[in-house]
Design a protein around this motif. Structure first.
Motif, PDB file in Angstrom:
ATOM      1  N   THR A  41       0.881  -1.050   0.239  1.00 43.73           N
ATOM      2  CA  THR A  41      -0.123   0.048   0.007  1.00 43.73           C
ATOM      3  C   THR A  41       0.667   1.121   0.039  1.00 43.73           C
ATOM      4  O   THR A  41       2.012   1.472   0.800  1.00 43.73           O
ATOM      5  CB  THR A  41      -0.924  -0.077   1.246  1.00 43.73           C
ATOM      6  OG1 THR A  41      -1.600  -1.316   1.168  1.00 43.73           O
ATOM      7  CG2 THR A  41      -1.880   1.517   1.064  1.00 43.73           C
ATOM      8  N   HIS A  42       0.565   2.121  -0.890  1.00 46.47           N
ATOM      9  CA  HIS A  42       1.485   3.337  -0.808  1.00 46.47           C
ATOM     10  C   HIS A  42       0.302   4.510  -1.214  1.00 46.47           C
ATOM     11  O   HIS A  42      -0.545   4.375  -2.132  1.00 46.47           O
ATOM     12  CB  HIS A  42       2.288   3.353  -2.190  1.00 46.47           C
ATOM     13  CG  HIS A  42       3.230   4.770  -2.137  1.00 46.47           C
ATOM     14  ND1 HIS A  42       4.000   5.006  -1.325  1.00 46.47           N
ATOM     15  CD2 HIS A  42       2.837   5.739  -3.141  1.00 46.47           C
ATOM     16  CE1 HIS A  42       4.693   6.293  -1.922  1.00 46.47           C
ATOM     17  NE2 HIS A  42       3.682   6.615  -2.929  1.00 46.47           N
ATOM     18  N   TRP A  43       0.800   5.753  -0.638  1.00 42.83           N
ATOM     19  CA  TRP A  43      -0.172   6.735  -0.769  1.00 42.83           C
ATOM     20  C   TRP A  43       0.572   7.819  -1.525  1.00 42.83           C
ATOM     21  O   TRP A  43       1.349   8.376  -0.818  1.00 42.83           O
ATOM     22  CB  TRP A  43      -0.890   7.554   0.705  1.00 42.83           C
ATOM     23  CG  TRP A  43      -1.869   6.596   1.138  1.00 42.83           C
ATOM     24  CD1 TRP A  43      -3.217   6.689   0.936  1.00 42.83           C
ATOM     25  CD2 TRP A  43      -1.747   5.543   2.391  1.00 42.83           C
ATOM     26  NE1 TRP A  43      -3.932   5.727   1.691  1.00 42.83           N
ATOM     27  CE2 TRP A  43      -3.133   5.121   2.348  1.00 42.83           C
ATOM     28  CE3 TRP A  43      -0.655   4.809   2.860  1.00 42.83           C
ATOM     29  CZ2 TRP A  43      -3.121   3.943   3.472  1.00 42.83           C
ATOM     30  CZ3 TRP A  43      -0.721   3.888   3.850  1.00 42.83           C
ATOM     31  CH2 TRP A  43      -1.920   3.563   4.033  1.00 42.83           C
ATOM     32  N   GLU A  48      -4.177   6.511  -4.077  1.00 47.38           N
ATOM     33  CA  GLU A  48      -3.579   5.808  -3.281  1.00 47.38           C
ATOM     34  C   GLU A  48      -3.515   4.479  -3.982  1.00 47.38           C
ATOM     35  O   GLU A  48      -4.143   3.774  -4.897  1.00 47.38           O
ATOM     36  CB  GLU A  48      -4.720   5.305  -2.377  1.00 47.38           C
ATOM     37  CG  GLU A  48      -4.438   4.022  -1.175  1.00 47.38           C
ATOM     38  CD  GLU A  48      -5.739   3.821  -0.622  1.00 47.38           C
ATOM     39  OE1 GLU A  48      -6.111   2.441  -0.958  1.00 47.38           O
ATOM     40  OE2 GLU A  48      -6.023   4.495   0.216  1.00 47.38           O
ATOM     41  N   TRP A  49      -2.247   3.692  -3.933  1.00 43.66           N
ATOM     42  CA  TRP A  49      -1.921   2.300  -4.704  1.00 43.66           C
ATOM     43  C   TRP A  49      -2.108   1.205  -3.697  1.00 43.66           C
ATOM     44  O   TRP A  49      -1.587   1.342  -2.681  1.00 43.66           O
ATOM     45  CB  TRP A  49      -0.575   2.377  -5.160  1.00 43.66           C
ATOM     46  CG  TRP A  49      -0.153   3.432  -5.999  1.00 43.66           C
ATOM     47  CD1 TRP A  49       0.272   4.831  -6.067  1.00 43.66           C
ATOM     48  CD2 TRP A  49      -0.457   3.305  -7.741  1.00 43.66           C
ATOM     49  NE1 TRP A  49       0.286   5.563  -7.038  1.00 43.66           N
ATOM     50  CE2 TRP A  49       0.076   4.540  -8.164  1.00 43.66           C
ATOM     51  CE3 TRP A  49      -0.956   2.344  -8.528  1.00 43.66           C
ATOM     52  CZ2 TRP A  49       0.010   4.952  -9.340  1.00 43.66           C
ATOM     53  CZ3 TRP A  49      -0.925   2.692  -9.735  1.00 43.66           C
ATOM     54  CH2 TRP A  49      -0.465   4.019 -10.258  1.00 43.66           C
ATOM     55  N   LEU A  71      -7.390  10.114  -4.427  1.00 38.76           N
ATOM     56  CA  LEU A  71      -7.517  10.613  -3.107  1.00 38.76           C
ATOM     57  C   LEU A  71      -8.180  12.069  -2.864  1.00 38.76           C
ATOM     58  O   LEU A  71      -8.364  12.301  -1.730  1.00 38.76           O
ATOM     59  CB  LEU A  71      -6.011  10.806  -2.557  1.00 38.76           C
ATOM     60  CG  LEU A  71      -5.292   9.634  -2.215  1.00 38.76           C
ATOM     61  CD1 LEU A  71      -3.689  10.096  -1.968  1.00 38.76           C
ATOM     62  CD2 LEU A  71      -5.548   8.917  -1.176  1.00 38.76           C
ATOM     63  N   GLY A 482      -4.214  -1.060   2.375  1.00 39.43           N
ATOM     64  CA  GLY A 482      -5.328  -0.633   1.723  1.00 39.43           C
ATOM     65  C   GLY A 482      -6.696  -1.086   1.842  1.00 39.43           C
ATOM     66  O   GLY A 482      -7.487  -0.606   1.860  1.00 39.43           O
ATOM     67  N   ARG A 511      -2.799   7.320   8.719  1.00 38.66           N
ATOM     68  CA  ARG A 511      -3.913   7.771   8.032  1.00 38.66           C
ATOM     69  C   ARG A 511      -5.057   7.209   9.165  1.00 38.66           C
ATOM     70  O   ARG A 511      -5.248   6.130   9.157  1.00 38.66           O
ATOM     71  CB  ARG A 511      -4.006   6.990   6.662  1.00 38.66           C
ATOM     72  CG  ARG A 511      -3.077   7.659   5.714  1.00 38.66           C
ATOM     73  CD  ARG A 511      -3.283   7.466   4.484  1.00 38.66           C
ATOM     74  NE  ARG A 511      -4.374   8.249   3.660  1.00 38.66           N
ATOM     75  CZ  ARG A 511      -4.101   9.481   3.155  1.00 38.66           C
ATOM     76  NH1 ARG A 511      -2.997   9.816   3.165  1.00 38.66           N
ATOM     77  NH2 ARG A 511      -5.143   9.848   2.660  1.00 38.66           N
TER      78      ARG A 511
END
Length: 536
Positions: A41-43, A48-49, A71, A482, A511
């Motif tokens: 997960t990456h923001w 957002e991935w 996002l 995610g 988050r």
């Protein structure tokens, strides 16, 4: 009967047991490593991935299920292509693949994994509106002799939030039921992307920012003095439309024709303007001729130079009168002879009021319409004496509309302060300029204004919408991946302008769910149909 084992035999048994254990450990170490399925997960700045794939193996082609979420509104990406790249720290690409949309929000990208080693994974989304690129973190491709999950399982780079989980076998063929929630044994709450996309859902990072206690006072939107202009009838006549009759709220520019005025015959306006223009032209002609004649006589020494100076002054005055007459004629559309005048907007802005109707007879000096510059507005805060004692700074207020939970920063220092308490409530008016008024502000609109009432210091803050009262305990839902969340009890401090200080329970940049948090909380409980088990 009791038997005793001779010391020598007992020693041999112990030795054999030890050798068998060592042999088993050696065999296990020599065998292939069992890698976990991949979950990352990456923001990024815009997206957002969330990626899922099977256990990485050298040379194997794995289908990466890429979940892409905007996002700004937390809706699924439904256009464009996604490219995945595996590269080293120097940018050398070892594998790359591109895929279009598989289904709403999901791109299935088949990517061939390179030889064993540590690599970086980059994702790129491109559509007609542009390209968005994010480095998602590190990926470890294990070899035959890799072992030890802690050392080689999955490396996370900083804030990339990659996760590897052995139990979830989801290569996101996503046998997702539409029920989709599960509560794992480790108190991690699973809340699927498909469920997030179908509801009002949003997250935001906790901020470490300057934060001060604030008070709330009533406020009002007011027009800036001098920004309302009025259209006045220049003569007696009948107003008629000049094309479309202007409607209240219409945006106009300075000089736009709003209506026309048919001048009444006995008003004298038409003949008066024509007479003024003719007199100005005759005076200008005579003044220029007189100046030319006197200049020639002065050069011959017949008259004094002072006569030339007086003649030049007369010529300049005549020119000014002529320019004024021409200007008045242009303002009236140059049609004064016909008795019809174009009545033009005195300034740019929005037509605020119309005081006449087509065909109505009006008198000279009567107000016909008003135009308001809606881009120049003030927010006036009304401070009671007790509020004034608590306020520590009048700069940078925040405002909120009635019935709304969102605050908007006005910014800047006051442009005007009242000199005394006045009005029915004995309040002190303090005005702030609205830099960006837009359509959501109108003169006379009531607002709530927030002002600083204490020293500012850096604190961890969240929107108050993130807080949930869970059986008397204040909790927030922290997004750890995610589709994974945690219920986190928090201890709160001061509140101001829609935000709350977090004293314990959440760290900066974590988050937290600010919209849909209660649904996530219920997803972690076996209540009714909420926990329909979903295992990927």
């Amino acid at each position: 009967m009791t038997y005793r084992i001779a010391p020598r035999i007992a020693h041999r048994i112990t030795r054999i047991t030890t050798l068998l254990a060592l042999a088993l450990a050696t065999a296990l170490a020599a065998g292939p490593a069992l890698a976990d399925d991949l979950e990352i997960t990456h923001w990024g700045a815009e997206l957002e991935w969330f990626l899922e794939a099977g256990a990485p193996a050298p040379g194997a082609t794995e289908t990466f299920a890429v979940h892409a979420t905007w996002l700004d509104d937390f809706r699924p990406v439904t256009t464009g292509e996604v490219t995945l790249q595996i590269h080293d720290r120097y940018g050398e690409v070892f594998s790359e693949a591109t895929a279009g949309l598989d289904r709403e929000g999901i791109f299935a990208v088949p990517l061939t994994l390179p030889e064993p080693g540590h690599y970086y994974l980059t994702a790129v989304h491109e559509d007609a509106d542009g390209m968005r690129e994010s480095t998602l973190g590190q990926v470890h491709v294990p070899g035959d002799h890799d072992h030890g999950d802690d050392e080689h399982g999955h490396d996370h780079a900083g804030d990339d939030h990659g996760h590897a989980h052995g139990e979830d076998d989801h290569g996101h063929d996503h046998g997702h039921d539409d029920h989709g929630h599960a509560h794992d044994a480790d108190d991690t709450i699973t809340f699927l992307k498909e469920t997030q996309w179908r509801m009002r859902f949003a997250t935001t990072p906790a901020r470490h920012e300057p934060f001060a206690e604030r008070i709330e006072v009533p406020g009002t939107v007011r027009e800036v003095p001098g920004k309302r202009t009025r259209l006045i009838a220049p003569a007696d006549g009948v107003v008629t439309a000049d094309g479309d009759w202007p409607a209240p709220g219409r945006e106009v520019n300075a000089g736009d024709s709003l209506m026309r005025l048919a001048v009444l015959p006995d008003s004298g306006t038409s003949s008066g303007l024509a007479l003024d223009l003719a007199r100005a032209r005759e005076r200008m002609t005579a003044a220029e001729a007189d100046l030319e004649r006197l200049t020639a006589l002065a050069e011959e020494g017949v008259i004094a130079d002072s006569r030339v100076v007086e003649a030049r002054r007369e010529r300049n005055t005549a020119r000014a009168e002529l320019d004024d007459a021409r200007d008045r004629q242009e303002r009236l559309d140059g049609s004064a002879v016909s008795g019809t005048l174009a009545l033009r907007a005195p300034a740019g802005g929005r037509v605020e009021s119309l005081d006449v109707s087509p065909g109505e007879v009006v008198q000279a000096g009567q107000q016909l319409a008003s135009v308001l510059d809606s881009e120049a507005l003030w927010v006036v805060a009304h401070l009671y004496p007790a509020d004034l004692e608590r306020v520590t700074s009048l700069a940078d207020p925040a405002v909120r509309h009635p019935g709304s939970r969102e605050w908007h920063t006005v910014g800047g220092a006051p442009v005007w302060e009242g000199g005394a308490f006045d009005g029915p409530g004995q309040t002190l008016p303090v005005a702030f300029a609205l830099a960006e008024s837009g359509p959501r502000y109108r003169p006379g609109m009531p607002l709530t204004v927030s002002l600083a009432a204490g020293p500012s210091r850096h604190r961890i803050t969240l929107p108050t919408a993130a807080l949930i009262d869970d059986d008397g305990v204040q909790v927030v839902m922290v997004q750890t991946g995610g589709e994974t969340f945690e219920r986190r009890p928090v201890r709160t401090g001061i509140r101001a302008a829609g935000r709350v200080e977090i004293l314990a329970g959440v760290e900066a940049d974590e988050r937290v769910v600010v919209r849909g948090a209660y649904a996530v909380l219920l997803a972690g409980r076996d209540v009714g149909d909420i926990g329909h088990g979903h295992s990927h």
